[in-house]
Motif scaffolding. Structure first.
Motif, short mmCIF file in Angstrom:
data_model
loop_
_atom_site.label_atom_id
_atom_site.label_comp_id
_atom_site.label_asym_id
_atom_site.label_seq_id
_atom_site.Cartn_x
_atom_site.Cartn_y
_atom_site.Cartn_z
N VAL A 1 0.86 -1.19 0.00
CA VAL A 1 0.00 0.00 0.00
C VAL A 1 0.89 1.23 0.00
O VAL A 1 1.64 1.48 0.94
CB VAL A 1 -0.96 0.00 1.20
CG1 VAL A 1 -1.84 1.25 1.17
CG2 VAL A 1 -1.82 -1.26 1.19
N ASN A 2 0.81 2.02 -1.07
CA ASN A 2 1.70 3.15 -1.30
C ASN A 2 0.94 4.44 -0.95
O ASN A 2 0.24 5.00 -1.78
CB ASN A 2 2.15 3.16 -2.76
CG ASN A 2 3.18 4.23 -3.02
OD1 ASN A 2 3.85 4.71 -2.11
ND2 ASN A 2 3.33 4.61 -4.28
N TYR A 3 1.10 4.88 0.30
CA TYR A 3 0.35 6.06 0.75
C TYR A 3 1.27 7.16 1.28
O TYR A 3 0.82 8.10 1.92
CB TYR A 3 -0.69 5.66 1.80
CG TYR A 3 -0.11 5.13 3.10
CD1 TYR A 3 -0.12 5.91 4.25
CD2 TYR A 3 0.44 3.86 3.17
CE1 TYR A 3 0.42 5.43 5.43
CE2 TYR A 3 0.98 3.37 4.34
CZ TYR A 3 0.97 4.16 5.47
OH TYR A 3 1.50 3.68 6.65
N GLY A 4 2.56 7.03 1.01
CA GLY A 4 3.50 8.10 1.33
C GLY A 4 4.01 8.11 2.75
O GLY A 4 4.57 9.11 3.20
N ALA A 5 3.83 7.02 3.50
CA ALA A 5 4.31 6.98 4.88
C ALA A 5 5.07 5.70 5.17
O ALA A 5 5.14 5.27 6.30
CB ALA A 5 3.15 7.14 5.86
N GLY A 6 5.63 5.11 4.13
CA GLY A 6 6.31 3.84 4.33
C GLY A 6 7.78 3.90 3.93
O GLY A 6 8.14 4.64 3.03
N ASN A 7 8.60 3.12 4.61
CA ASN A 7 9.99 2.98 4.22
C ASN A 7 10.04 1.87 3.17
O ASN A 7 10.35 0.73 3.46
CB ASN A 7 10.86 2.62 5.43
CG ASN A 7 12.32 2.59 5.09
OD1 ASN A 7 12.71 2.88 3.96
ND2 ASN A 7 13.15 2.22 6.04
N ILE A 8 9.69 2.22 1.95
CA ILE A 8 9.46 1.23 0.90
C ILE A 8 10.76 0.54 0.49
O ILE A 8 10.77 -0.66 0.22
CB ILE A 8 8.81 1.89 -0.34
CG1 ILE A 8 7.49 2.58 0.04
CG2 ILE A 8 8.58 0.88 -1.43
CD1 ILE A 8 6.38 1.67 0.42
N PHE A 9 11.87 1.28 0.44
CA PHE A 9 13.09 0.73 -0.15
C PHE A 9 13.61 -0.49 0.60
O PHE A 9 13.92 -1.52 -0.01
CB PHE A 9 14.19 1.80 -0.23
CG PHE A 9 15.47 1.26 -0.80
CD1 PHE A 9 15.58 0.99 -2.15
CD2 PHE A 9 16.55 0.99 0.02
CE1 PHE A 9 16.75 0.47 -2.69
CE2 PHE A 9 17.74 0.47 -0.51
CZ PHE A 9 17.84 0.22 -1.87
N SER A 10 13.71 -0.41 1.94
CA SER A 10 14.25 -1.56 2.68
C SER A 10 13.32 -2.76 2.58
O SER A 10 13.77 -3.91 2.53
CB SER A 10 14.51 -1.19 4.15
OG SER A 10 13.33 -0.73 4.76
N LEU A 11 12.02 -2.51 2.52
CA LEU A 11 11.05 -3.60 2.38
C LEU A 11 11.16 -4.25 1.01
O LEU A 11 11.24 -5.48 0.89
CB LEU A 11 9.63 -3.08 2.62
CG LEU A 11 8.50 -4.09 2.42
CD1 LEU A 11 8.66 -5.29 3.34
CD2 LEU A 11 7.15 -3.42 2.63
N THR A 12 11.19 -3.44 -0.05
CA THR A 12 11.26 -4.01 -1.39
C THR A 12 12.60 -4.72 -1.61
O THR A 12 12.66 -5.74 -2.31
CB THR A 12 11.04 -2.94 -2.47
OG1 THR A 12 11.98 -1.88 -2.30
CG2 THR A 12 9.62 -2.39 -2.41
N SER A 13 13.66 -4.21 -0.99
CA SER A 13 14.97 -4.87 -1.09
C SER A 13 14.91 -6.26 -0.47
O SER A 13 15.44 -7.23 -1.03
CB SER A 13 16.05 -4.04 -0.40
OG SER A 13 16.23 -2.81 -1.07
N ALA A 14 14.27 -6.36 0.69
CA ALA A 14 14.14 -7.67 1.36
C ALA A 14 13.31 -8.63 0.52
O ALA A 14 13.67 -9.80 0.36
CB ALA A 14 13.52 -7.48 2.75
N LEU A 15 12.20 -8.15 -0.03
CA LEU A 15 11.36 -9.01 -0.87
C LEU A 15 12.12 -9.48 -2.11
O LEU A 15 12.02 -10.64 -2.52
CB LEU A 15 10.08 -8.28 -1.26
CG LEU A 15 9.12 -7.94 -0.11
CD1 LEU A 15 7.96 -7.10 -0.62
CD2 LEU A 15 8.61 -9.19 0.59
#
Length: 196
Positions: free
Chosen positions: A5-19
């Motif tokens: 869920v992309n709502y502008g309050a997430g640390n997306i990079f570290s999560l997507t890197s792990a996935l």
């Protein structure tokens, strides 16, 4: 495939890197109709819970999230968004779990924010399959979710006992950051991706 869920309050990079390291496919969800493309949903989150909830409301995705029947995982502030209310900003959350998100009490003489590695005590739950009890996970937060045996699937003791992880039906939440918790965190993300 996991939808984030992309709502502008997430640390997306570290999560997507792990996935990516785990070979788990993912994509970003910006609109309600995009939920259909994914079998599993992650709600990330860092920062201020009240501000994060306001951003999530602006997306118009709240009602869709609450109606989901597929596995949903809230991480850190994403977990707090699943509760009824947060003292951070005195804000109403999504109320999927009838729980309160509270500020650590300075009278406990603990360092705030709670930042670093902590052992968690897990219950028998598919999210923690293959993760040994008392395994360490990485935390960064100043607010915690009250302990409630009905929903608690892992707890942590940091001056007081609170929920490190919760579950209600298809909704899961973890206060720690699995994407920053080494092999144990990666196992948890893999377990989540395999939930039916």
């Amino acid at each position: 495939m996991i939808g984030i869920v992309n709502y502008g309050a997430g640390n997306i990079f570290s999560l997507t890197s792990a996935l990516s390291r785990l070979g788990i496919g993912y994509g970003m969800i910006n609109k309600a109709e995009e939920f259909e493309q994914y079998s599993h949903i992650i709600i990330p989150g860092v920062g201020h819970a009240g501000a994060a909830m306001a951003k999530l409301q602006q997306t118009g995705l709240v009602d869709t999230i609450k109606a989901l029947k597929k596995p949903v995982l809230g991480i850190c502030v994403g977990m707090q968004l699943l509760t009824a209310h947060s003292e951070e900003g005195d804000a109403e959350m999504m109320n999927i779990f009838p729980l309160q998100t509270k500020l650590f009490d300075k009278a406990l003489h603990i360092k705030i924010p709670h930042m670093g590695w902590n052992n968690i005590e897990t219950k028998n739950n598919p999210l923690f399959e293959g993760v040994e009890n008392q395994t360490q996970f990485y935390f960064v937060h100043s607010y915690f979710i009250e302990y409630n045996v009905t929903f608690d699937i892992a707890r942590v003791d940091y001056g007081l006992v609170y929920s490190a992880a919760i579950q209600k039906d298809n909704f899961y939440g973890v206060q720690f950051h699995p994407e920053k918790s080494g092999a144990a965190g990666e196992r948890l993300l893999m377990n989540f991706s395999n939930l039916k």
